[in-house]
Scaffold this motif. Structure first.
Motif, short mmCIF file in Angstrom:
data_model
loop_
_atom_site.label_atom_id
_atom_site.label_comp_id
_atom_site.label_asym_id
_atom_site.label_seq_id
_atom_site.Cartn_x
_atom_site.Cartn_y
_atom_site.Cartn_z
N ARG A 65 49.60 47.81 26.57
CA ARG A 65 48.49 48.66 25.46
C ARG A 65 49.17 48.47 23.88
N GLY A 66 50.36 48.20 23.81
CA GLY A 66 50.96 47.96 22.48
C GLY A 66 50.46 46.84 22.06
N ALA A 67 50.34 45.76 22.87
CA ALA A 67 49.80 44.29 22.50
C ALA A 67 48.35 44.35 22.50
N GLY A 68 47.56 45.34 22.60
CA GLY A 68 45.87 45.29 22.57
C GLY A 68 45.51 45.04 23.92
N HIS A 69 46.12 45.18 25.16
CA HIS A 69 45.56 44.54 26.34
C HIS A 69 45.09 45.86 26.98
N GLN A 70 44.11 45.72 27.96
CA GLN A 70 43.83 46.56 29.13
C GLN A 70 44.87 46.69 30.13
N TYR A 71 45.43 47.72 30.84
CA TYR A 71 46.48 47.68 31.75
C TYR A 71 45.85 48.38 33.08
N LEU A 72 45.98 47.71 34.19
CA LEU A 72 45.65 47.93 35.42
C LEU A 72 46.57 47.85 36.43
N ASP A 84 43.12 44.68 49.55
CA ASP A 84 41.82 44.92 49.36
C ASP A 84 41.65 45.67 47.90
N MET A 85 42.61 46.49 47.43
CA MET A 85 42.93 47.11 46.24
C MET A 85 43.01 46.07 45.14
N VAL A 86 43.86 45.04 45.57
CA VAL A 86 44.18 44.02 44.63
C VAL A 86 42.91 43.19 44.09
N ARG A 87 42.10 42.97 45.48
CA ARG A 87 40.76 42.32 45.11
C ARG A 87 39.90 43.02 44.15
N ASP A 88 39.90 44.67 44.50
CA ASP A 88 39.02 45.34 43.66
C ASP A 88 39.49 45.56 42.11
N VAL A 89 40.70 45.53 41.94
CA VAL A 89 41.23 45.59 40.71
C VAL A 89 40.90 44.44 39.68
N LEU A 90 41.26 43.28 40.47
CA LEU A 90 40.86 41.96 39.96
C LEU A 90 39.50 41.70 39.62
N ASP A 91 38.65 41.96 40.55
CA ASP A 91 37.18 42.20 40.24
C ASP A 91 36.80 43.00 38.90
N ALA A 92 37.48 44.38 38.84
CA ALA A 92 36.93 44.93 37.53
C ALA A 92 37.58 44.21 36.32
N SER A 93 38.71 43.61 36.52
CA SER A 93 39.48 42.76 35.44
C SER A 93 38.37 41.69 34.72
N LEU A 94 37.80 41.03 36.03
CA LEU A 94 36.99 39.94 35.61
C LEU A 94 35.63 40.53 34.95
N HIS A 95 35.27 41.69 35.20
CA HIS A 95 34.31 42.32 34.47
C HIS A 95 34.60 42.70 33.01
N LEU A 96 35.62 43.23 32.84
CA LEU A 96 36.24 43.50 31.51
C LEU A 96 36.47 42.42 30.67
N VAL A 97 36.78 41.07 30.93
CA VAL A 97 36.99 40.04 30.52
C VAL A 97 35.63 39.33 30.10
N ALA A 98 34.74 39.29 31.13
CA ALA A 98 33.28 38.92 30.63
C ALA A 98 32.71 39.79 29.94
#
Length: 109
Positions: A65-72, A84-98
């Motif tokens: 967060r200090g570097a200006g990033h989202q953290y999950l 399954d949780m890794v996949r869900d978190v990665l999917d959420a990250s893809l949406h954040l980046v998009a």
């Protein structure tokens, strides 16, 4: 928005410079808790760091967060990870980046 998956294996022969150059083009970094996550410092602002975090360990949230990033994070217990949780978190990250890419395009108009 293009997705490129790269599996980076740490190699003592890889120079620090090449590691930094590699990470500068990374919008999502996922990895187990450990010093390698400090490479998030070189990622573009508003990138996403996903940490696989064993119970009882401190996280890299403050650094990210200090570097200006989202953290999950994905909790791990006794060497077990819920993929399954890794996949869900990665999917959420893809949406954040998009959304970040779309916002940058809109702001640039």
């Amino acid at each position: 928005f293009a997705l490129h998956v790269v599996d980076m294996v740490t190699d003592e022969l890889q120079s620090l410079t090449s590691q930094i150059l590699f990470t500068q083009n990374c919008n999502i970094m996922i990895g187990p808790h450990g010093a390698g996550l400090t490479h998030c410092l070189w990622m573009p602002t508003e990138s996403v760091l996903i940490e696989i975090l064993p119970r009882g360990f401190g996280s890299y949230r403050t650094l990210a967060r200090g570097a200006g990033h989202q953290y999950l994070y994905v909790p791990a217990s006794r060497g077990t990870v819920n993929w399954d949780m890794v996949r869900d978190v990665l999917d959420a990250s893809l949406h954040l980046v998009a959304n970040m890419d779309n916002r940058r395009s809109f702001d640039g108009l």
